[in-house]
Structure formats: structure tokens, C-alpha cells
Scaffold this active site. Structure first.
Site, PDB file in Angstrom:
ATOM      1  CG  ASP A  51      -1.793   1.243   1.293  1.00  8.42           C
ATOM      2  OD1 ASP A  51      -2.552   1.478   0.340  1.00  8.42           O
ATOM      3  OD2 ASP A  51      -1.704   1.991   2.294  1.00  8.42           O
ATOM      4  CD  GLU A 135      -4.815   0.626  -3.544  1.00  9.59           C
ATOM      5  OE1 GLU A 135      -6.042   0.654  -3.434  1.00  9.59           O
ATOM      6  OE2 GLU A 135      -4.059   1.404  -2.956  1.00  9.59           O
ATOM      7  CG  ASP A 217      -1.310   3.407   5.969  1.00  9.46           C
ATOM      8  OD1 ASP A 217      -2.224   3.816   5.232  1.00  9.46           O
ATOM      9  OD2 ASP A 217      -0.586   4.162   6.651  1.00  9.46           O
TER      10      ASP A 217
END
Length: 267
Positions: A51, A135, A217
């Protein structure tokens, strides 16, 4: 400076030599040499979700945090000072030419320091893990936010993604890209409960369904690994996933942004 301390340049038989001069006055000579493909180190067999963020450069699903390099702020302050000095110099003067070169050198130091950091972190992830999930961030759209544009631009997320892609392909690792609309931060990694809202300032939250206490997170990184199919759990969702270097893999569930309701777990 020679980048290969253990290799004698006199013994090389390059197929191509490129000489270039940067705006800061430095000269670079690049050799293209045919060599045997190095053997990639054996990974631990673990998988990891990554992340990327502003508080920390990256948080891994293992709980590890990678902070932003502290020396970047000092280098950027020096760059600002040189830019102000350049603005005060008279156009066409010798002093302005010197100030312009000083600014170019400061830019180079900032760029090189950032690139060195990104290379170190991407290489470390590829060597340690057999599969990595990140991501699909739309950096070009995110920088339109004036309050966060500078912080986002200095992180180098796009370059980090590029480095991860080619290094994973080179060393035979799996790199999975999770759809940008997947609500990784708002989803409970334990039971799959989806929050209706989660502000950027909320760093910890408790799942109203199962009572699990989450670090924002770390929870997002765990969900990214699950959504990419790298971790098998009963709560794995249908986030759209792409595997770099392979045909795109589409899920059965369309991850368009949809309104969420508190108390309704995701499917």
C-alpha cells in the site's frame, strides 16, 4: 565514476557506446555489453501486498513500513534556494549562467537520490517475495488536488511501479495490479465488512461487524494481497486484477465505485 568496481573496463567488448552530457555539466558514458543472464536469487516463497501512501512511502501486508527518505527534504530546500538566486540574476549575464548550472546540479542530486531510493526498495521487494500486489494508482489524476499535488509528485510512485514491473519480469516474479477503485482501506481484512466512509485523517479504525482493530495502511495492504488472489481467504473479493507481462485477468465482479451501506458486508 565507474559503476562496476569488480569489472575492468579495458576487458569489455561493448556492442554500443553512448556518450551524453547532462544540463548540470556531467558527462556519462554507457556501455551495452552481451553478458549471460544473471541468476535471480531464490525468494522466500512469501507473497506481499503493498500500500503506497504519503505518511509512509509504502506499508507491506507483513506489517513492515518503508518511510520516506529524510534526506530529500534537505536537498529540495537547497534546490529552492538556488532557484531564488537564479531568479535574481540578470538575464544574459555570466552570473545567471553559473546560477542556472547550479540549479541543474541541484535538480540532478534530487532526481538521483529519489531514483536510488526507488531502486533499493523495488529490488528488495523482488528479491524477498515471490509475488507482489500493488494498486493501480492514477497519479496524473491525483496531482490535481492542489493540497496534495506536491507530496504526491515527490514520492515517485509511477517510477516505482515501472521498476517493479521490469524487475519482476526479469527475475520471474509475479506482479499483480489491483483495480484503483477497489476499497482496500475501507474493507475489513478479517470479515469483509465495508465501511460507508473513512476519512483520510483516520489512521486506525475498529470493524463494527467483527470488532477487529485495524491499522489503516496495514489493513489496505492485506486487502490488496487478497484481492490480487495471492492470498486465499474466504473473504477474497472480485477486484479487477492485471498480471504484468501476462494477459489481463478479469474478475466476475465489476469493481465500479458503488455506494456502500454500514453493516452490509461486501460480496
Amino acid at each position: 565514476m565507474w559503476s562496476w568496481p569488480n569489472i575492468d573496463p579495458a576487458g569489455l567488448d561493448p556492442t554500443m557506446v553512448t556518450v551524453c552530457r547532462h544540463p548540470d555539466g556531467r558527462w556519462f558514458v554507457t556501455f551495452a555489453v552481451d553478458v549471460a543472464t544473471p541468476t535471480a536469487p531464490q525468494p522466500t516463497g512469501e507473497v506481499v501486498g503493498v500500500d503506497l501512501g504519503l505518511t509512509d512511502f509504502a506499508v507491506l501486508s507483513t506489517g513492515e513500513r518503508i518511510p520516506h527518505p529524510r534526506h530529500m527534504e534537505r536537498r529540495e530546500r537547497r534546490l529552492k534556494r538556488y532557484q531564488r538566486m537564479l531568479a535574481r540574476r540578470q538575464k544574459g549575464s555570466a552570473n545567471r549562467a553559473k546560477a542556472k548550472q547550479r540549479v541543474a546540479r541541484a535538480h540532478s542530486r534530487v532526481r538521483d537520490a529519489r531514483r536510488d531510493f526507488l531502486h533499493q526498495q523495488s529490488t528488495d521487494l523482488v528479491r524477498r517475495f515471490a509475488a507482489i500486489a500493488v494498486e493501480d494508482l492514477a497519479v496524473a489524476n491525483m496531482v490535481r488536488n492542489r493540497s496534495l499535488a506536491r507530496s504526491i509528485s515527490r514520492t515517485g510512485w509511477a517510477e516505482f511501479r515501472t521498476l517493479l514491473t521490469y524487475k519482476a519480469h526479469r527475475d520471474g516474479r509475479t506482479l499483480a495490479i489491483v483495480d484503483r477503485w477497489y476499497p482496500s482501506s475501507k474493507t475489513c481484512s478479517a470479515c469483509g465488512h465495508l465501511l460507508a466512509q473513512l476519512s483520510l485523517g483516520t489512521r486506525h479504525w475498529t470493524c463494527p461487524s467483527c470488532g477487529t482493530r485495524h491499522d489503516r495502511d496495514v489493513n489496505a495492504a492485506e486487502n490488496i494481497a487478497v484481492a490480487a488472489g495471492l492470498v486465499e481467504t474466504q473473504n477474497a473479493c472480485g477486484a479487477d486484477v492485471r498480471h504484468e507481462g501476462q494477459p489481463s485477468v478479469r474478475s466476475a465482479v465489476n469493481q465500479e465505485p458503488q455506494p456502500a451501506r454500514v453493516g452490509i458486508p461486501r460480496l
